[in-house]
Design a protein around this motif. Structure first.
Motif, short mmCIF file in Angstrom:
data_model
loop_
_atom_site.label_atom_id
_atom_site.label_comp_id
_atom_site.label_asym_id
_atom_site.label_seq_id
_atom_site.Cartn_x
_atom_site.Cartn_y
_atom_site.Cartn_z
N ASP A 190 -4.87 1.16 -4.06
CA ASP A 190 -3.44 1.59 -2.98
C ASP A 190 -2.08 1.40 -3.34
O ASP A 190 -1.35 1.28 -2.39
CB ASP A 190 -3.93 0.79 -1.57
N ASP A 191 -2.09 0.27 -3.96
CA ASP A 191 -0.74 -0.13 -4.42
C ASP A 191 -0.22 1.28 -6.05
O ASP A 191 -0.27 0.59 -6.45
CB ASP A 191 -0.61 -1.18 -4.91
N THR A 233 0.92 -1.41 -0.06
CA THR A 233 0.37 -0.10 0.40
C THR A 233 1.05 1.37 -0.18
O THR A 233 1.93 1.11 0.47
CB THR A 233 -1.21 0.18 1.16
N SER A 278 -5.50 6.36 0.20
CA SER A 278 -6.60 5.43 0.49
C SER A 278 -7.58 5.42 -0.87
O SER A 278 -8.83 5.63 -0.06
CB SER A 278 -7.28 5.23 1.82
#
Length: 221
Positions: A102-103, A56, A79
């Motif tokens: 989220d990556d 993340t 987020s």
């Protein structure tokens, strides 16, 4: 025609390689010259070294205006939520990075209406958490973009050379295509002449044989 076949084959291979490489992450530096009252992309890419690792990340952008000494946060993406944190950039900054996850790897943003007040130094900060079975590992990167704003776009040497090469390539390919068409036309014309000559020879042979047959019949009578 072998040349044409080989050319098409090479082109297909090249397209295949290019399409396969689209999935790869490549870190590219941002452009640094924006045009007044136009949209400009502040590019910032942070590639994850191990693609199979779950991760993340969040991104922050900072701005240091000309004549000042400190960076001020202007944008944050975390987020899947983008937020402008400086009122000077309200309605101006737009997220243009990785979406739906989220990556994050591409954390670029748009300045939708560039003014001369947007000239200065921008800082891109990315913090990534790599998630392993037994622990988490945090990494971060910082990149800088020094932006200048001009009234009109200046064409750089690379773009001029690219355009010239494009036209040269078009001319060369056109000449090659015309040469191929002339070659094929000559081959077809030559084959047609040979066929006509063969047909004429066969006709003469048949006519001669018919005359001989007719002469033999008259002698027999």
């Amino acid at each position: 025609m072998t040349l044409l076949t080989n050319t098409i084959h090479c082109a297909l291979i090249t397209l295949t390689l290019v399409s396969c490489s689209w999935a790869a992450c490549v870190e590219v530096d941002s452009l640094s010259e924006a045009v007044y009252q136009q949209t400009f992309k502040l590019l910032c890419i942070s590639c994850k070294k191990r693609g199979e690792t779950i991760a993340t990340a969040y991104a922050e952008w900072y701005f240091k205006q000309k004549g000042t000494d400190e960076f001020v946060q202007i944008f944050r993406y975390d987020s899947k939520v983008a937020s402008v944190t400086d009122e000077r950039f309200d309605g101006v900054l737009v997220w243009n990075g990785t979406k739906g996850t989220d990556d994050l790897q591409d954390v670029s943003i748009f300045i939708t209406n560039v003014t001369f007040q947007h000239a200065g130094q921008y800082k891109c900060y990315v913090e990534r958490t790599l998630i392993f079975p037994n622990h988490d590992y945090i990494t971060n990167i910082t990149k800088f973009v020094t932006l200048t704003v001009v009234k009109e776009a200046n064409r750089d040497l690379a773009s001029i050379i690219s355009e010239v090469m494009m036209y040269v390539l078009i001319v060369v390919l056109t000449i090659w295509l015309v040469a191929e068409m002339l070659y094929c036309y000559k081959k077809i014309a030559a084959a047609g002449e040979e066929a006509l000559q063969e047909n004429a020879s066969d006709y003469l042979a048949i006519a001669s044989e018919s005359k001989e047959n007719c002469a033999g019949v008259q002698v027999a009578e």
